[in-house]
Design an enzyme around this catalytic site. Structure first.
Site, PDB file in Angstrom:
ATOM      1  N   TYR A 156       0.834  -1.207   0.000  1.00 28.23           N
ATOM      2  CA  TYR A 156       0.000   0.000   0.000  1.00 28.23           C
ATOM      3  C   TYR A 156       0.870   1.258   0.000  1.00 28.23           C
ATOM      4  CZ  TYR A 156      -3.040   3.733   1.639  1.00 28.23           C
ATOM      5  OH  TYR A 156      -3.707   4.924   1.763  1.00 28.23           O
ATOM      6  N   LYS A 160       1.490   4.255  -2.827  1.00 25.91           N
ATOM      7  CA  LYS A 160       1.270   5.673  -2.588  1.00 25.91           C
ATOM      8  C   LYS A 160       2.537   6.492  -2.828  1.00 25.91           C
ATOM      9  CE  LYS A 160      -3.082   5.430  -1.705  1.00 25.91           C
ATOM     10  NZ  LYS A 160      -4.062   6.031  -2.641  1.00 25.91           N
TER      11      LYS A 160
END
Length: 265
Positions: A156, A160
């Protein structure tokens, strides 16, 4: 981008959380909306509330950005409806707080598809018209997790980091040509993210979705390439610059291990 009034804004993941907050805040400022997510019922309820409250046009298009062809299908639907996007908000995305091998490879592929691939495709599709019109913009939702390696949230936060670097690179290419691209880096925010991520955020401060949306729009209109939401988050963003990278990894590993594996004790 100088104003959002009378502009048409496409918001992904608009049915709840930060996406919903963006919808209300932009409508309040006089923008017309195109909202999209998987839940048609939620989108229709949201569209009805916003259009009645703010007297703006709200168009609803459903789609699942986990599917590779959805961005192109969505863009074609928008064009067929005679609409043109002045501001794109790539908000849809998800993550997991987990030991890396405790999540399936299919889960990681879905995370990368929506957090990276769909975002890149939508930017690619809307930018040509934006450059023709000028005074347009893109807000890509990254995370404070983009600012350092994050054990137990590896995929994740890496996705990002891509969003942050990609957005700032596009900013460098296009801000002098009338299109502002802003990477938004919120920290812990009161949304449904925590439930999906199985995130233990007990004891952590959190910003509201409304605060995040307001600060993002303000940053865009000030021609900022990125915005870190929250004073403490901004101060913590300096940590990776001040300490050796291994020290940063160890600090984050200890904090996240307590959050992830502490639940299993």
């Amino acid at each position: 981008m100088k104003t959002v009034k009378n502009k048409t804004v496409l918001i992904t993941g608009a049915s709840s959380g930060i996406g919903e907050a963006f919808a209300y805040e932009l409508a309040k400022k006089g923008a017309n909306l195109i909202i999209t997510a998987r839940s048609e019922d939620k989108l229709k309820v949201l569209a009805s509330k916003i259009s009645k409250k703010y007297n703006v046009e709200v168009n609803v298009f459903t789609g699942d950005l986990l599917k590779k062809d959805t961005p192109v299908k969505l863009y074609n639907q928008i064009k067929q409806a005679g609409l043109s996007v002045d501001l794109l908000i790539n908000n849809a995305g998800f993550g997991k707080w987990v030991n890396f091998l405790d999540e399936s490879i299919d889960g990681y592929e879905e995370m990368i598809e929506i957090n990276i691939n769909a975002l890149v495709k939508l930017c690619y599709l809307v930018l040509p018209e934006m450059l023709e019109k000028g005074d347009c913009g893109i807000i890509n939702v990254a995370s404070t997790g983009a600012l350092q390696p994050c054990p137990y949230v590896a995929t994740y936060c890496a996705s990002k980091s891509f969003v942050l670097n990609f957005s700032e690179a596009l900013y460098g290419e296009y801000y002098k040509k009338g299109v502002t691209i802003t990477a938004l880096c919120p920290g812990n925010t009161t949304t449904g993210f925590q439930a999906i991520a199985k995130a233990n955020t007990k004891g952590m401060s959190a910003d509201s979705s409304e605060t995040v949306a307001k600060e993002a729009i303000s940053a865009l209109l000030k021609n900022k390439s990125f915005k870190i939401v929250g004073t403490m988050n901004y101060l913590q963003s300096f940590l990776p610059r001040l300490l050796p990278r291994k020290s940063v990894i160890n600090i984050v590993q200890k904090m996240m291990n307590d959050k992830v594996n502490g639940l299993k004790k």
